[in-house]
Write a protein that holds these residues in place. Structure first.
Motif, mmCIF file in Angstrom:
data_model
loop_
_atom_site.group_PDB
_atom_site.id
_atom_site.type_symbol
_atom_site.label_atom_id
_atom_site.label_comp_id
_atom_site.label_asym_id
_atom_site.label_seq_id
_atom_site.Cartn_x
_atom_site.Cartn_y
_atom_site.Cartn_z
ATOM 1 N N ALA A 121 0.833 -1.209 0.000
ATOM 2 C CA ALA A 121 0.000 0.000 0.000
ATOM 3 C C ALA A 121 0.865 1.255 0.000
ATOM 4 N N LEU A 122 1.935 1.261 0.803
ATOM 5 C CA LEU A 122 2.811 2.431 0.858
ATOM 6 C C LEU A 122 3.633 2.565 -0.427
ATOM 7 N N LYS A 123 3.992 1.436 -1.022
ATOM 8 C CA LYS A 123 4.684 1.465 -2.312
ATOM 9 C C LYS A 123 3.773 2.099 -3.363
ATOM 10 N N ASP A 124 2.503 1.664 -3.385
ATOM 11 C CA ASP A 124 1.539 2.220 -4.334
ATOM 12 C C ASP A 124 1.287 3.702 -4.089
ATOM 13 N N ALA A 125 1.483 4.144 -2.838
ATOM 14 C CA ALA A 125 1.305 5.560 -2.504
ATOM 15 C C ALA A 125 2.514 6.395 -2.901
ATOM 16 N N GLY A 126 3.580 5.736 -3.416
ATOM 17 C CA GLY A 126 4.736 6.462 -3.925
ATOM 18 C C GLY A 126 5.898 6.613 -2.966
ATOM 19 N N LEU A 127 5.856 5.945 -1.812
ATOM 20 C CA LEU A 127 6.964 6.044 -0.870
ATOM 21 C C LEU A 127 8.125 5.158 -1.328
ATOM 22 N N SER A 128 9.341 5.547 -0.925
ATOM 23 C CA SER A 128 10.520 4.737 -1.230
ATOM 24 C C SER A 128 10.628 3.604 -0.214
ATOM 25 N N GLN A 129 11.495 2.635 -0.510
ATOM 26 C CA GLN A 129 11.701 1.525 0.418
ATOM 27 C C GLN A 129 12.204 2.041 1.771
ATOM 28 N N ALA A 130 13.099 3.012 1.755
ATOM 29 C CA ALA A 130 13.624 3.561 3.010
ATOM 30 C C ALA A 130 12.524 4.243 3.815
ATOM 31 N N GLU A 131 11.647 4.970 3.146
ATOM 32 C CA GLU A 131 10.536 5.642 3.831
ATOM 33 C C GLU A 131 9.565 4.624 4.427
ATOM 34 N N VAL A 132 9.310 3.568 3.682
ATOM 35 C CA VAL A 132 8.407 2.519 4.165
ATOM 36 C C VAL A 132 9.017 1.827 5.391
ATOM 37 N N ALA A 133 10.315 1.522 5.324
ATOM 38 C CA ALA A 133 10.995 0.878 6.449
ATOM 39 C C ALA A 133 10.917 1.749 7.694
ATOM 40 N N ARG A 190 8.687 4.177 8.344
ATOM 41 C CA ARG A 190 7.302 4.337 8.778
ATOM 42 C C ARG A 190 6.772 3.084 9.473
ATOM 43 N N LEU A 191 7.089 1.895 8.946
ATOM 44 C CA LEU A 191 6.553 0.654 9.511
ATOM 45 C C LEU A 191 7.437 0.047 10.596
ATOM 46 N N GLY A 192 8.686 0.512 10.675
ATOM 47 C CA GLY A 192 9.592 -0.038 11.678
ATOM 48 C C GLY A 192 10.041 -1.452 11.354
ATOM 49 N N LEU A 193 10.052 -1.792 10.073
ATOM 50 C CA LEU A 193 10.496 -3.122 9.642
ATOM 51 C C LEU A 193 11.911 -3.032 9.095
ATOM 52 N N ALA A 194 12.598 -4.150 9.086
ATOM 53 C CA ALA A 194 13.959 -4.207 8.554
ATOM 54 C C ALA A 194 13.941 -3.938 7.050
ATOM 55 N N LYS A 195 15.013 -3.327 6.561
ATOM 56 C CA LYS A 195 15.092 -3.022 5.131
ATOM 57 C C LYS A 195 15.016 -4.286 4.287
ATOM 58 N N SER A 196 15.593 -5.379 4.796
ATOM 59 C CA SER A 196 15.541 -6.639 4.047
ATOM 60 C C SER A 196 14.112 -7.168 3.948
ATOM 61 N N THR A 197 13.332 -6.955 4.997
ATOM 62 C CA THR A 197 11.930 -7.374 4.974
ATOM 63 C C THR A 197 11.153 -6.528 3.978
ATOM 64 N N ILE A 198 11.397 -5.209 4.007
ATOM 65 C CA ILE A 198 10.737 -4.305 3.059
ATOM 66 C C ILE A 198 11.085 -4.711 1.640
ATOM 67 N N HIS A 199 12.350 -4.999 1.384
ATOM 68 C CA HIS A 199 12.803 -5.390 0.044
ATOM 69 C C HIS A 199 12.082 -6.663 -0.423
ATOM 70 N N ARG A 200 11.959 -7.650 0.486
ATOM 71 C CA ARG A 200 11.309 -8.913 0.151
ATOM 72 C C ARG A 200 9.830 -8.676 -0.190
ATOM 73 N N TYR A 201 9.142 -7.906 0.637
ATOM 74 C CA TYR A 201 7.730 -7.618 0.375
ATOM 75 C C TYR A 201 7.560 -6.755 -0.882
ATOM 76 N N TRP A 202 8.494 -5.840 -1.092
ATOM 77 C CA TRP A 202 8.442 -4.908 -2.215
ATOM 78 C C TRP A 202 8.437 -5.658 -3.549
ATOM 79 N N HIS A 203 9.242 -6.738 -3.607
ATOM 80 C CA HIS A 203 9.429 -7.469 -4.863
ATOM 81 C C HIS A 203 8.618 -8.756 -4.948
ATOM 82 N N SER A 204 7.741 -8.992 -3.978
ATOM 83 C CA SER A 204 6.940 -10.229 -4.030
ATOM 84 C C SER A 204 5.627 -10.021 -4.760
#
Length: 155
Positions: A127-139, A141-155
């Motif tokens: 949802a945040l990706k679709d809203a135009g946020l970067s992976q760093a911004e999403v990480a 905002r959500l307090g998740l690890a960058k590797s987790t964001i990357h995995r979800y981002w590309h799934s």
């Protein structure tokens, strides 16, 4: 967390207030271990604790609440209030409905092998990706690890 002492004290007190001796608990499968339980020298499974509480004519939830209250050094009413609040929150979050879907009759529904995914986290990232946020911004905002964001981002 070991509750051996708390279980021992609770069983002793309940058995004594009920005027029961070991002979009165002849039908309980843990009968041979009641002495060890009351000395705090033995553990008990949840199934056996429920069986014993029923033989003592004492609600198993009340027995567990007493043990936890003793362990936390708080009034049992506070233990029960906290449990009730958590049950209410669980229900409000849809947990009761999810629980119903986990069981068919008395059988547990099989789930796919492997570690269950965090679909809520994945949905939030998408949802945040679709809203135009970067992976760093999403990480951030959500307090998740960058590797987790990357995995979800590309799934």
């Amino acid at each position: 967390m070991s509750l051996k002492k708390e279980v021992a004290g609770a069983i002793r007190a309940i058995r004594t207030t009920r005027g029961l001796d070991y002979g009165d608990l002849a039908e309980v499968s843990v009968k041979a271990n009641i002495g060890k339980l009351e000395q705090g020298n033995s553990s008990i499974t949840l199934e056996k604790l429920i069986e014993l509480s029923e033989a003592l004519q004492f609600d198993p939830v009340a027995l567990l609440a007493i043990c936890l209250a003793i362990h936390k050094e708080e009034p049992y009413a506070l233990t029960l209030t906290r449990a009730r609040d958590q049950l209410d929150a669980f229900e409000a979050e849809g947990g009761v409905e999810l629980l119903r879907r986990q069981l068919v009759g008395n059988e547990l529904v099989k789930r796919p092998r492997g570690k269950p995914g965090n679909t809520q986290g994945a949905d939030s990232v998408k949802a945040l990706k679709d809203a135009g946020l970067s992976q760093a911004e999403v990480a951030e905002r959500l307090g998740l690890a960058k590797s987790t964001i990357h995995r979800y981002w590309h799934s």
